[in-house]
Each structure stands twice: as C-alpha cells, then as structure tokens.
Design a protein around this motif. Structure first.
Motif, PDB file in Angstrom:
ATOM      1  N   THR A   1      -7.957   7.317  -5.179  1.00 59.17           N
ATOM      2  CA  THR A   1      -7.446   5.976  -4.927  1.00 59.17           C
ATOM      3  C   THR A   1      -7.463   5.195  -6.225  1.00 59.17           C
ATOM      4  OG1 THR A   1      -9.606   4.980  -4.475  1.00 59.17           O
ATOM      5  CG2 THR A   1      -8.448   5.951  -2.601  1.00 59.17           C
TER       6      THR A   1
ATOM      7  N   ILE B   1       0.528   5.417   0.512  1.00 56.25           N
ATOM      8  CA  ILE B   1      -0.302   6.542   0.918  1.00 56.25           C
ATOM      9  C   ILE B   1       0.504   7.817   0.688  1.00 56.25           C
ATOM     10  CG2 ILE B   1      -1.484   7.676   2.831  1.00 56.25           C
ATOM     11  CD1 ILE B   1      -2.079   4.904   3.933  1.00 56.25           C
TER      12      ILE B   1
ATOM     13  N   LEU C   1      -9.454   2.380   1.472  1.00 54.42           N
ATOM     14  CA  LEU C   1      -8.581   3.283   2.225  1.00 54.42           C
ATOM     15  C   LEU C   1      -9.241   4.641   2.495  1.00 54.42           C
ATOM     16  CD1 LEU C   1      -5.229   2.596   0.345  1.00 54.42           C
ATOM     17  CD2 LEU C   1      -5.874   1.783   2.617  1.00 54.42           C
ATOM     18  N   LYS C   2     -10.322   4.951   1.806  1.00 46.55           N
ATOM     19  CA  LYS C   2     -10.989   6.248   1.983  1.00 46.55           C
ATOM     20  C   LYS C   2     -11.452   6.456   3.421  1.00 46.55           C
ATOM     21  CE  LYS C   2     -12.569   6.771  -2.749  1.00 46.55           C
ATOM     22  NZ  LYS C   2     -13.737   6.918  -3.634  1.00 46.55           N
TER      23      LYS C   2
ATOM     24  N   LYS D   1      -5.356   7.012 -10.080  1.00 46.37           N
ATOM     25  CA  LYS D   1      -6.554   6.218 -10.362  1.00 46.37           C
ATOM     26  C   LYS D   1      -6.261   5.044 -11.283  1.00 46.37           C
ATOM     27  CE  LYS D   1      -9.546  10.154  -9.632  1.00 46.37           C
ATOM     28  NZ  LYS D   1     -10.448  11.139 -10.226  1.00 46.37           N
TER      29      LYS D   1
ATOM     30  N   ARG E   1      -2.257  -1.255  -3.566  1.00 45.95           N
ATOM     31  CA  ARG E   1      -3.312  -0.291  -3.272  1.00 45.95           C
ATOM     32  C   ARG E   1      -2.664   1.070  -3.068  1.00 45.95           C
ATOM     33  NH1 ARG E   1      -6.714  -2.080   1.670  1.00 45.95           N
ATOM     34  NH2 ARG E   1      -4.790  -1.549   2.715  1.00 45.95           N
ATOM     35  N   THR E   2      -3.365   2.120  -3.456  1.00 46.52           N
ATOM     36  CA  THR E   2      -2.811   3.451  -3.237  1.00 46.52           C
ATOM     37  C   THR E   2      -3.907   4.469  -2.944  1.00 46.52           C
ATOM     38  OG1 THR E   2      -1.306   5.127  -4.118  1.00 46.52           O
ATOM     39  CG2 THR E   2      -2.799   4.108  -5.678  1.00 46.52           C
ATOM     40  N   LEU E   3      -3.507   5.480  -2.185  1.00 48.29           N
ATOM     41  CA  LEU E   3      -4.387   6.595  -1.847  1.00 48.29           C
ATOM     42  C   LEU E   3      -3.542   7.859  -1.871  1.00 48.29           C
ATOM     43  CD1 LEU E   3      -7.072   7.091   0.706  1.00 48.29           C
ATOM     44  CD2 LEU E   3      -4.992   8.359   1.129  1.00 48.29           C
TER      45      LEU E   3
ATOM     46  N   GLY F   1      -7.664   0.334  -3.847  1.00 46.52           N
ATOM     47  CA  GLY F   1      -7.512   1.179  -2.664  1.00 46.52           C
ATOM     48  C   GLY F   1      -8.784   1.866  -2.204  1.00 46.52           C
ATOM     49  N   ARG F   2      -9.918   1.509  -2.768  1.00 41.59           N
ATOM     50  CA  ARG F   2     -11.175   2.176  -2.395  1.00 41.59           C
ATOM     51  C   ARG F   2     -11.446   2.120  -0.897  1.00 41.59           C
ATOM     52  NH1 ARG F   2     -13.564  -1.398  -6.654  1.00 41.59           N
ATOM     53  NH2 ARG F   2     -13.873  -2.604  -4.771  1.00 41.59           N
TER      54      ARG F   2
ATOM     55  N   THR G   1       0.843  -1.194   0.000  1.00 42.92           N
ATOM     56  CA  THR G   1       0.000   0.000   0.000  1.00 42.92           C
ATOM     57  C   THR G   1       0.878   1.243   0.000  1.00 42.92           C
ATOM     58  OG1 THR G   1      -1.691  -1.189   1.250  1.00 42.92           O
ATOM     59  CG2 THR G   1      -1.828   1.201   1.257  1.00 42.92           C
TER      60      THR G   1
END
Length: 170
Positions: A156, A109, A163-164, A124, A143-145, A160-161, A107
């Motif tokens: 995201t 962030i 992570l919101k 995205k 995953r990313t945010l 990564g959804r 992940t």
C-alpha cells in the motif's frame, strides 16, 4: 492460486461484496482498464436551533477503482503509474469543489495473480494530493493497495495503510 485457493477474480468478488454494503458498486459499463468502480457520498448539514439558520453543508466522497486483470498483470513502474494516473484523473473529474466540500478520497485497488517487483516498489511511493482554494473548498487524496493472489503479498502507499484490513478476509 494463493493458499486459500482464490485467484484475482475471486478476490475481486469477495472485496466487492464488502463494498456493496456502503458503496454504490458498478461492474457493468466500467471504462478500461478497470473491472469495477465504487462510489460513496455523504452529505450532512448543521443548523443553529432551526433549519432556517443553516451553519454548514458538509460533503465527503470516495471513489474506488478496481483493477483486476490476470491477462495483463502490472509488471513495471510504468504499468502501475498508468493505472494510478487513470484512477486519479477519473476521480478528479467527478469532483465539484465548493464551500461545503470537505474531502474526496480516490482509491485504487489492484488485484492480480502476479505483480512485478518494480510495480510493488512504485505502489509504495504513489502520492497524489490536491487542495482546493488552500483547503477552503476541501481536498483530495489518493490511496492504493496492490494484492498478488498467487503469493498473498500486498503493498500500500502511506495513505492506504488502512486498506490492509480488506485483504484479511480473502
């Protein structure tokens, strides 16, 4: 500053407090470009009646990389791609796939005062996935945010959804 009066560094501290409950968080000696790292490792075993009759070992891991730098905010797609590739490569270097490895999630962030529009578009579209021996030795996903503290905007990738929810507390 965003509407809550917090910059990227304050946002990082708030998120790290949440991660410290379940993850091993490191802020000292973290390699650039990251400000902090977190690791979560889970190991479980399944038995049939007695411990001598072990059915399975199951390992699940997650490595989280935090990028927080207001001096050099990501503006272009190349900036985000370099940060994401660094997180993906570092995360993959820590994996030892074997018959009991289920998954390892990596992940990223990104927290910054200002993030360029091109960088938001790239976030995205980020997608990394790796399967080990056709999934028999597990898999890795990315995953990313990204959170822009001055406006409160976030983006995201598809994985990564979830992570919101982290940003809701900032």
């Amino acid at each position: 500053m965003n509407k809550l009066g917090k910059g990227a560094n304050d946002a990082l501290e708030t998120i790290l407090k949440k991660f410290k409950r379940y993850y091993n968080v490191t802020t000292e000696g973290v390699e650039a470009p990251f400000a902090a790292e977190a690791a979560f490792k889970s190991h479980s075993e399944q038995y049939f009646l007695v411990k001598a009759a072990k059915v399975a070992d199951i390992d699940s891991n997650e490595f989280v990389f935090f990028y927080s730098n207001d001096n050099v905010p990501p503006q272009t797609q190349d900036d985000i791609a370099q940060i994401a590739d660094a997180a993906w490569e570092r995360g993959l270097s820590r994996i030892t796939p074997y018959y009991g490895h289920r998954n390892t999630d990596i992940t990223l962030i990104v927290l910054s005062e200002k993030i360029g529009e091109d960088a938001f578009k790239k976030i995205k579209k980020l997608n990394h996935y790796k399967s080990y021996k056709f999934g028999l030795y597990g898999w890795s996903s990315f995953r990313t945010l990204a959170y822009e503290s001055s406006t409160g905007r976030l983006a995201t990738n598809w994985r990564g959804r979830g992570l919101k929810k982290l940003i809701g507390s900032i």
